[in-house]
Design a protein around this motif. Structure first.
Motif, PDB file in Angstrom:
ATOM      1  N   ALA A 125       5.303  -8.386  12.217  1.00 31.38           N
ATOM      2  CA  ALA A 125       7.605  -8.677  12.489  1.00 31.38           C
ATOM      3  C   ALA A 125       7.598  -7.366  12.051  1.00 31.38           C
ATOM      4  O   ALA A 125       8.359  -6.078  13.221  1.00 31.38           O
ATOM      5  CB  ALA A 125       8.216  -9.634  11.644  1.00 31.38           C
ATOM      6  N   CYS A 126       7.040  -6.680  10.609  1.00 29.23           N
ATOM      7  CA  CYS A 126       7.847  -5.835  10.390  1.00 29.23           C
ATOM      8  C   CYS A 126       6.897  -4.566  11.018  1.00 29.23           C
ATOM      9  O   CYS A 126       8.058  -3.271  10.607  1.00 29.23           O
ATOM     10  CB  CYS A 126       7.457  -5.795   8.645  1.00 29.23           C
ATOM     11  N   ARG A 127       6.295  -4.823  11.255  1.00 28.30           N
ATOM     12  CA  ARG A 127       5.157  -3.242  11.787  1.00 28.30           C
ATOM     13  C   ARG A 127       5.949  -3.363  13.465  1.00 28.30           C
ATOM     14  O   ARG A 127       6.413  -1.761  13.512  1.00 28.30           O
ATOM     15  CB  ARG A 127       3.737  -3.930  12.487  1.00 28.30           C
ATOM     16  N   GLN A 128       6.189  -4.157  14.448  1.00 28.15           N
ATOM     17  CA  GLN A 128       6.859  -4.128  15.061  1.00 28.15           C
ATOM     18  C   GLN A 128       7.930  -4.080  14.986  1.00 28.15           C
ATOM     19  O   GLN A 128       8.798  -2.632  15.423  1.00 28.15           O
ATOM     20  CB  GLN A 128       7.457  -5.746  16.048  1.00 28.15           C
ATOM     21  N   VAL A 129       8.864  -3.579  13.768  1.00 24.95           N
ATOM     22  CA  VAL A 129      10.366  -2.878  13.648  1.00 24.95           C
ATOM     23  C   VAL A 129      10.010  -1.732  13.019  1.00 24.95           C
ATOM     24  O   VAL A 129      11.041  -1.337  13.906  1.00 24.95           O
ATOM     25  CB  VAL A 129      10.981  -4.191  12.876  1.00 24.95           C
ATOM     26  N   VAL A 154       5.885  -1.711  -1.804  1.00 25.43           N
ATOM     27  CA  VAL A 154       5.128  -2.296  -2.832  1.00 25.43           C
ATOM     28  C   VAL A 154       5.130  -3.814  -3.160  1.00 25.43           C
ATOM     29  O   VAL A 154       6.350  -4.253  -3.227  1.00 25.43           O
ATOM     30  CB  VAL A 154       6.126  -1.388  -4.518  1.00 25.43           C
ATOM     31  N   THR A 155       3.888  -4.240  -3.835  1.00 26.61           N
ATOM     32  CA  THR A 155       3.834  -5.675  -4.052  1.00 26.61           C
ATOM     33  C   THR A 155       3.843  -5.763  -5.613  1.00 26.61           C
ATOM     34  O   THR A 155       2.797  -4.714  -6.394  1.00 26.61           O
ATOM     35  CB  THR A 155       2.887  -6.422  -3.884  1.00 26.61           C
ATOM     36  N   ASP A 156       3.569  -6.806  -6.588  1.00 26.14           N
ATOM     37  CA  ASP A 156       3.032  -7.395  -8.181  1.00 26.14           C
ATOM     38  C   ASP A 156       1.549  -7.783  -7.617  1.00 26.14           C
ATOM     39  O   ASP A 156       1.509  -8.708  -8.998  1.00 26.14           O
ATOM     40  CB  ASP A 156       4.203  -7.841  -8.625  1.00 26.14           C
ATOM     41  N   LEU A 157       1.265  -8.623  -5.979  1.00 25.96           N
ATOM     42  CA  LEU A 157       0.066  -8.416  -6.094  1.00 25.96           C
ATOM     43  C   LEU A 157      -1.026  -7.875  -6.436  1.00 25.96           C
ATOM     44  O   LEU A 157      -0.833  -6.936  -6.648  1.00 25.96           O
ATOM     45  CB  LEU A 157      -0.333  -9.610  -4.387  1.00 25.96           C
ATOM     46  N   GLU A 158      -1.931  -8.222  -6.880  1.00 27.06           N
ATOM     47  CA  GLU A 158      -2.852  -7.576  -6.910  1.00 27.06           C
ATOM     48  C   GLU A 158      -3.730  -6.449  -6.534  1.00 27.06           C
ATOM     49  O   GLU A 158      -3.975  -5.534  -6.968  1.00 27.06           O
ATOM     50  CB  GLU A 158      -4.565  -8.435  -7.321  1.00 27.06           C
ATOM     51  N   LYS A 159      -3.258  -7.058  -4.910  1.00 24.28           N
ATOM     52  CA  LYS A 159      -4.151  -5.978  -3.876  1.00 24.28           C
ATOM     53  C   LYS A 159      -2.917  -5.419  -3.637  1.00 24.28           C
ATOM     54  O   LYS A 159      -1.456  -6.072  -2.843  1.00 24.28           O
ATOM     55  CB  LYS A 159      -4.876  -6.389  -3.005  1.00 24.28           C
ATOM     56  N   PRO A 160      -2.846  -3.839  -3.212  1.00 23.77           N
ATOM     57  CA  PRO A 160      -1.467  -4.087  -1.773  1.00 23.77           C
ATOM     58  C   PRO A 160      -1.390  -4.381  -0.758  1.00 23.77           C
ATOM     59  O   PRO A 160      -2.594  -4.982  -0.134  1.00 23.77           O
ATOM     60  CB  PRO A 160      -2.179  -2.568  -1.270  1.00 23.77           C
ATOM     61  N   ILE A 161      -0.320  -4.555  -0.011  1.00 27.31           N
ATOM     62  CA  ILE A 161      -0.331  -5.668   1.041  1.00 27.31           C
ATOM     63  C   ILE A 161       0.469  -5.022   2.422  1.00 27.31           C
ATOM     64  O   ILE A 161       0.992  -3.963   1.762  1.00 27.31           O
ATOM     65  CB  ILE A 161       1.220  -6.648   0.873  1.00 27.31           C
ATOM     66  N   PRO A 162      -0.083  -4.685   3.274  1.00 21.91           N
ATOM     67  CA  PRO A 162       0.324  -4.410   4.952  1.00 21.91           C
ATOM     68  C   PRO A 162       1.840  -4.781   4.931  1.00 21.91           C
ATOM     69  O   PRO A 162       1.835  -6.081   5.278  1.00 21.91           O
ATOM     70  CB  PRO A 162      -1.104  -4.385   5.463  1.00 21.91           C
ATOM     71  N   PRO A 163       2.595  -4.456   6.042  1.00 24.14           N
ATOM     72  CA  PRO A 163       3.587  -4.685   7.443  1.00 24.14           C
ATOM     73  C   PRO A 163       2.867  -5.945   7.553  1.00 24.14           C
ATOM     74  O   PRO A 163       2.017  -5.927   8.188  1.00 24.14           O
ATOM     75  CB  PRO A 163       4.061  -3.179   7.954  1.00 24.14           C
ATOM     76  N   ILE A 167      13.866 -12.346   5.011  1.00 20.45           N
ATOM     77  CA  ILE A 167      13.616 -11.646   5.377  1.00 20.45           C
ATOM     78  C   ILE A 167      12.702 -10.334   4.588  1.00 20.45           C
ATOM     79  O   ILE A 167      12.529 -10.572   2.876  1.00 20.45           O
ATOM     80  CB  ILE A 167      14.791 -10.404   4.852  1.00 20.45           C
ATOM     81  N   CYS A 168      11.841  -9.756   4.915  1.00 17.80           N
ATOM     82  CA  CYS A 168      10.449  -9.103   4.451  1.00 17.80           C
ATOM     83  C   CYS A 168      11.437  -7.453   3.540  1.00 17.80           C
ATOM     84  O   CYS A 168      12.378  -7.330   4.157  1.00 17.80           O
ATOM     85  CB  CYS A 168      10.193  -8.688   5.711  1.00 17.80           C
ATOM     86  N   ALA A 169      10.856  -7.757   2.695  1.00 19.91           N
ATOM     87  CA  ALA A 169      10.998  -5.643   2.129  1.00 19.91           C
ATOM     88  C   ALA A 169      11.137  -4.906   2.689  1.00 19.91           C
ATOM     89  O   ALA A 169      12.443  -4.213   3.171  1.00 19.91           O
ATOM     90  CB  ALA A 169      10.635  -5.597   1.354  1.00 19.91           C
ATOM     91  N   GLU A 170      10.445  -4.693   3.844  1.00 19.75           N
ATOM     92  CA  GLU A 170      10.321  -3.357   4.394  1.00 19.75           C
ATOM     93  C   GLU A 170      11.822  -3.524   6.127  1.00 19.75           C
ATOM     94  O   GLU A 170      11.966  -2.454   6.372  1.00 19.75           O
ATOM     95  CB  GLU A 170       9.123  -3.560   5.889  1.00 19.75           C
ATOM     96  N   ARG A 171      12.140  -4.284   6.552  1.00 19.92           N
ATOM     97  CA  ARG A 171      12.956  -5.072   7.094  1.00 19.92           C
ATOM     98  C   ARG A 171      14.478  -4.549   6.712  1.00 19.92           C
ATOM     99  O   ARG A 171      15.479  -4.159   7.193  1.00 19.92           O
ATOM    100  CB  ARG A 171      12.840  -6.063   8.284  1.00 19.92           C
ATOM    101  N   ILE A 191      -3.037   2.342  -0.660  1.00 15.02           N
ATOM    102  CA  ILE A 191      -3.085   3.031   0.475  1.00 15.02           C
ATOM    103  C   ILE A 191      -2.749   3.404   1.204  1.00 15.02           C
ATOM    104  O   ILE A 191      -1.475   2.904   1.489  1.00 15.02           O
ATOM    105  CB  ILE A 191      -4.016   1.194   1.116  1.00 15.02           C
ATOM    106  N   ILE A 192      -2.996   4.198   2.174  1.00 18.35           N
ATOM    107  CA  ILE A 192      -1.915   5.145   3.217  1.00 18.35           C
ATOM    108  C   ILE A 192      -2.482   4.913   3.864  1.00 18.35           C
ATOM    109  O   ILE A 192      -3.704   5.495   4.323  1.00 18.35           O
ATOM    110  CB  ILE A 192      -1.950   6.422   2.925  1.00 18.35           C
ATOM    111  N   VAL A 193      -2.124   4.787   5.252  1.00 17.19           N
ATOM    112  CA  VAL A 193      -2.090   4.508   6.529  1.00 17.19           C
ATOM    113  C   VAL A 193      -1.236   5.567   8.061  1.00 17.19           C
ATOM    114  O   VAL A 193      -0.292   4.387   7.821  1.00 17.19           O
ATOM    115  CB  VAL A 193      -3.181   3.123   7.076  1.00 17.19           C
ATOM    116  N   ASN A 194      -1.856   4.944   8.929  1.00 21.00           N
ATOM    117  CA  ASN A 194      -0.706   5.484  10.001  1.00 21.00           C
ATOM    118  C   ASN A 194      -0.279   4.457  10.683  1.00 21.00           C
ATOM    119  O   ASN A 194      -1.277   3.434  11.006  1.00 21.00           O
ATOM    120  CB  ASN A 194      -1.358   6.854  10.578  1.00 21.00           C
ATOM    121  N   LEU A 195       0.455   4.242  10.938  1.00 16.68           N
ATOM    122  CA  LEU A 195       0.977   2.582  11.273  1.00 16.68           C
ATOM    123  C   LEU A 195       0.562   2.421  13.327  1.00 16.68           C
ATOM    124  O   LEU A 195       0.030   2.090  13.794  1.00 16.68           O
ATOM    125  CB  LEU A 195       2.607   2.824  12.488  1.00 16.68           C
TER     126      LEU A 195
END
Ligand code: THU
Length: 141
Positions: free
Chosen positions: A96-100, A84-93, A60-64, A121-125
């Motif tokens: 599946a999470c976008r749909q939810v 929020v992630t501990d990877l070097e780069k920010p990750i997008p949903p 299960i992803c964090a967003e869901r 990074i800030i974007v609109n869905l």
């Protein structure tokens, strides 16, 4: 619908809330730790982390996780979803999470942040995911 970009103060608060639970992420298989904080239209913040499983597909992803916590509390509208992630780069949903998220607000703001690099990074869905699947006009369900 108010789609104006959220204030920096609100974004910082959400990122902070997600960072606080990042340590609770259960990711022994991928090693990718993810946390999410969702601001509901009621002003409350709901958090979630990724929860992996030895049967990988059950992850299960964090967003869901965070959206489920919001719905459990009786709130139906996410205004901002921080990831929020501990990877070097920010990750997008993920898709599946976008749909939810789109189920409840196709114009939610998505805030992505890496604790490693500090990049955000800030974007609109609606730009990230312009055509969500819709079965029909949603009932009150
Ligand atoms: N992951 C999330 O929690 N959210 C996303 O949007 C993308 C991926 C998690 C799932 C899995 O535990 C790990 O990241 C690697 O895919």
């Amino acid at each position: 619908m108010d789609t104006s970009r959220p204030d920096k103060e609100v974004i910082d608060r959400l990122i902070g809330e997600a960072v606080r639970v990042l340590k609770n992420s259960y990711a022994p298989y991928s090693g990718v730790h993810v946390a999410s904080a969702v601001l509901g239209s009621n002003g409350r913040i709901y958090r979630g982390v990724n929860v992996e499983n030895s049967s990988y597909g059950l992850t299960i992803c964090a967003e869901r996780s965070a959206i489920s916590a919001m719905i459990t509390d009786g709130e139906r509208k996410p205004l901002i979803v921080a990831v929020v992630t501990d990877l070097e780069k920010p990750i997008p949903p993920c898709g599946a999470c976008r749909q939810v998220i789109a189920e409840f607000n196709p114009e939610a703001w998505i805030v992505m942040y890496s604790v490693k690099s500090g990049e955000r990074i800030i974007v609109n869905l609606k730009d990230l995911f312009p055509t969500p699947f819709k079965l029909s006009e949603k009932q009150d369900g």
